[in-house]
Write an enzyme that holds these catalytic residues in place. Structure first.
Site, PDB file in Angstrom:
ATOM      1  N   ASP A  99       0.800  -1.231   0.000  1.00 58.93           N
ATOM      2  CA  ASP A  99       0.000   0.000   0.000  1.00 58.93           C
ATOM      3  C   ASP A  99       0.826   1.272   0.000  1.00 58.93           C
ATOM      4  OD1 ASP A  99       1.066  -0.024   2.515  1.00 58.93           O
ATOM      5  OD2 ASP A  99      -0.820  -0.301   3.581  1.00 58.93           O
ATOM      6  N   GLU A 121      -0.911  -8.855  -1.539  1.00 59.85           N
ATOM      7  CA  GLU A 121      -1.527  -8.280  -0.333  1.00 59.85           C
ATOM      8  C   GLU A 121      -2.663  -7.325  -0.726  1.00 59.85           C
ATOM      9  OE1 GLU A 121       0.962  -7.394   3.479  1.00 59.85           O
ATOM     10  OE2 GLU A 121       0.115  -5.479   2.855  1.00 59.85           O
ATOM     11  N   GLU A 135      -2.101   5.177   2.767  1.00 58.36           N
ATOM     12  CA  GLU A 135      -2.054   3.773   2.342  1.00 58.36           C
ATOM     13  C   GLU A 135      -3.420   3.202   1.942  1.00 58.36           C
ATOM     14  OE1 GLU A 135      -0.541   5.002   5.020  1.00 58.36           O
ATOM     15  OE2 GLU A 135       1.593   4.639   4.702  1.00 58.36           O
ATOM     16  N   HIS A 212       5.649   4.773  13.195  1.00 58.97           N
ATOM     17  CA  HIS A 212       6.104   5.616  12.092  1.00 58.97           C
ATOM     18  C   HIS A 212       4.980   6.221  11.244  1.00 58.97           C
ATOM     19  CE1 HIS A 212       5.059   2.886   8.757  1.00 58.97           C
ATOM     20  NE2 HIS A 212       5.371   1.908   9.573  1.00 58.97           N
ATOM     21  N   ARG A 214       2.331   8.166   9.185  1.00 56.50           N
ATOM     22  CA  ARG A 214       2.151   9.605   8.918  1.00 56.50           C
ATOM     23  C   ARG A 214       1.012  10.210   9.736  1.00 56.50           C
ATOM     24  NH1 ARG A 214       4.872   9.085   4.157  1.00 56.50           N
ATOM     25  NH2 ARG A 214       5.532  10.992   3.142  1.00 56.50           N
ATOM     26  N   HIS A 245      12.309   4.506  13.448  1.00 50.24           N
ATOM     27  CA  HIS A 245      12.184   4.736  12.005  1.00 50.24           C
ATOM     28  C   HIS A 245      13.066   5.931  11.636  1.00 50.24           C
ATOM     29  CE1 HIS A 245      10.218   5.764   8.180  1.00 50.24           C
ATOM     30  NE2 HIS A 245       9.652   4.564   8.203  1.00 50.24           N
TER      31      HIS A 245
END
Ligand code: UD1
Ligand code: UDP
Length: 373
Positions: A99, A121, A135, A212, A214, A245
């Site tokens: 994604d 996926e 995503e 991590h 966003r 990250h």
């Protein structure tokens, strides 16, 4: 016999982990496939870590990474880089996984060249376009362009059917992350990282933290870290390990919120081998990661998913994962229960694997052979 020319496209750490079993399976079947690997390198260091572990040498490296890159920059740079690769290799099929923005750009580039697309996926949905962001949209936009949807579970297949996709184009394969995990866990694994070597995994309750996303950057992430900090302050038998990250915004929040904590270890991103073996030795996992949510149930580790929604409900139904959200008090309460209530802990610490039989890559290439040869 004709062979299928397959271009495998990926760009970030999780895509590399989950594509590695497919790259290997294609290379092992030269009778039916001519395969090449193209990395966008949306991630650079975190991608190279995985390429090294799985010994993958990309045929094409678009090297698009820029520190502080925007979504538009990633999309434009990947799309324009892929054009030349597709024109040179002329694949029959492009495989993308997951994604990320590399996935959407890869699917769009394939569509612009009228090359068939296989989406590994496929079909995961949170139901909220803004969480995970971007995503959820990347996965849906890729679905529209896809010829073969490789859904990891019945739940993800159902999501695709609900959106009207043709059942003949959907294949339940399991998740390739489980294939990869099967290769790396070693009971006698010894860490070479000093911070990990000094920890007594028998005596300490080790919390493995990753964060991590966003949409969590800002207040939600501050809440998550504050809750973990409070739990670490109040429970001296707890050690927190956070392989940070590389996103500077994430690291800044972590450094601020965990300042001065002796039992919180902020370390560099781990290679896949030490990371997964750390997961198998830890007490519990706190994460907003997609891949980690899939891996931890197989290893019998309770997971607090620190997100408002998840597109991976299978771990929650199986009882190893809990959606804890991003409210600091709620996360703290959940942590407290798992740290101090043995009965509740044991209920969640069951090794279950709702994500397939560890042969997802083989199922995927068998489906491609059936449809394309
Ligand atoms: C990306 C994906 C996300 C996936 C995550 C896995 C998108 C929009 N996001 O998010 O779906 O869950 O990867 O980790 O596709 N950085 C480095 N070196 C690296 C990697 C990242 O320095 O090797 C730093 C850079 O400052 C970069 C920032 O992290 O600008 C963010 O990287 P980016 O790929 O834009 O997004 P992620 O948050 O990593
Ligand atoms: N991972 C790793 N080192 C780390 C953290 C994670 O190798 O320090 C692996 C982890 O085992 C999983 C993948 O990276 O396979 C998950 O990546 P990430 O959390 O960055 O992305 P997401 O899955 O959320 O897209």
């Amino acid at each position: 016999m004709n062979k299928v020319k397959v271009l495998v496209v990926f760009g970030t750490r999780p895509e590399a982990v989950k594509m590695a079993p497919i790259v290997k399976a294609l290379k092992n079947d030269e009778e039916h496939f001519i395969s090449k690997v193209c990395v966008t390198a949306q991630h650079r260091d975190m991608l190279d870590q995985v390429l090294k572990i799985f010994d993958i040498e990309p045929d094409y490296d678009l090297n698009i990474f820029q520190s502080g890159q925007t979504l538009t920059q990633i999309t434009c740079r990947a799309l324009s880089g892929l054009e030349g690769v597709i024109e040179e290799f002329k694949p029959d099929l492009i495989l993308v996984q997951g994604d990320t923005t590399t996935v959407f750009s890869g699917a769009l580039a394939a569509f612009y060249h009228q090359v068939k697309i296989g989406h590994v996926e496929a079909g995961l949905r949170s139901g909220n376009l803004y969480s995970p962001y971007p995503e959820e949209a990347n996965r849906m936009l890729t679905g529209v362009l896809t010829d073969f949807h490789f859904a990891p579970t019945q739940t993800s297949k159902n999501n695709l059917l609900r959106e009207g996709y043709d059942e003949n184009k959907i294949f339940i394969t399991g998740n390739t992350s489980i294939d990869a995990l099967g290769w790396v866990i070693d009971k006698n694994y010894k860490f070479s990282e000093e911070a990990l070597n000094n920890i007594d995994f028998e005596k300490k309750k080790v919390i493995l933290l990753t964060a991590h996303r966003r949409e969590n950057i800002g207040e939600p992430m501050e809440n998550i870290f504050s809750a973990v900090r409070r739990a670490a302050e109040e429970n001296k038998d707890v050690e927190v390990i956070y392989p940070m990250h590389l996103n500077p915004k994430v690291r800044e929040i972590a450094r601020k919120l965990f300042d001065g904590m002796e039992n919180v270890h902020l370390i560099e991103p781990l290679d896949y081998l030490p990371f997964t073996n750390l997961m198998s030795k830890c007490y519990l996992v706190v994460t907003d990661s997609g891949g980690v949510q899939e891996e931890a149930p197989s290893l019998g580790k309770p997971v607090l998913v620190v997100r408002k929604e998840t597109e991976r409900p299978e771990g929650i139904s199986a009882g190893t994962a809990k959606l804890a959200g991003t409210d600091g008090q709620v996360i703290y309460n959940e942590l407290n229960i798992l740290i101090n209530n043995e009965e509740e802990y044991k209920k969640m610490a069951n090794a279950v694997n709702p994500y397939g039989d560890g042969m997802a890559a083989m199922h995927i290439i068998d489906a491609i052979k059936k449809k394309m040869l």
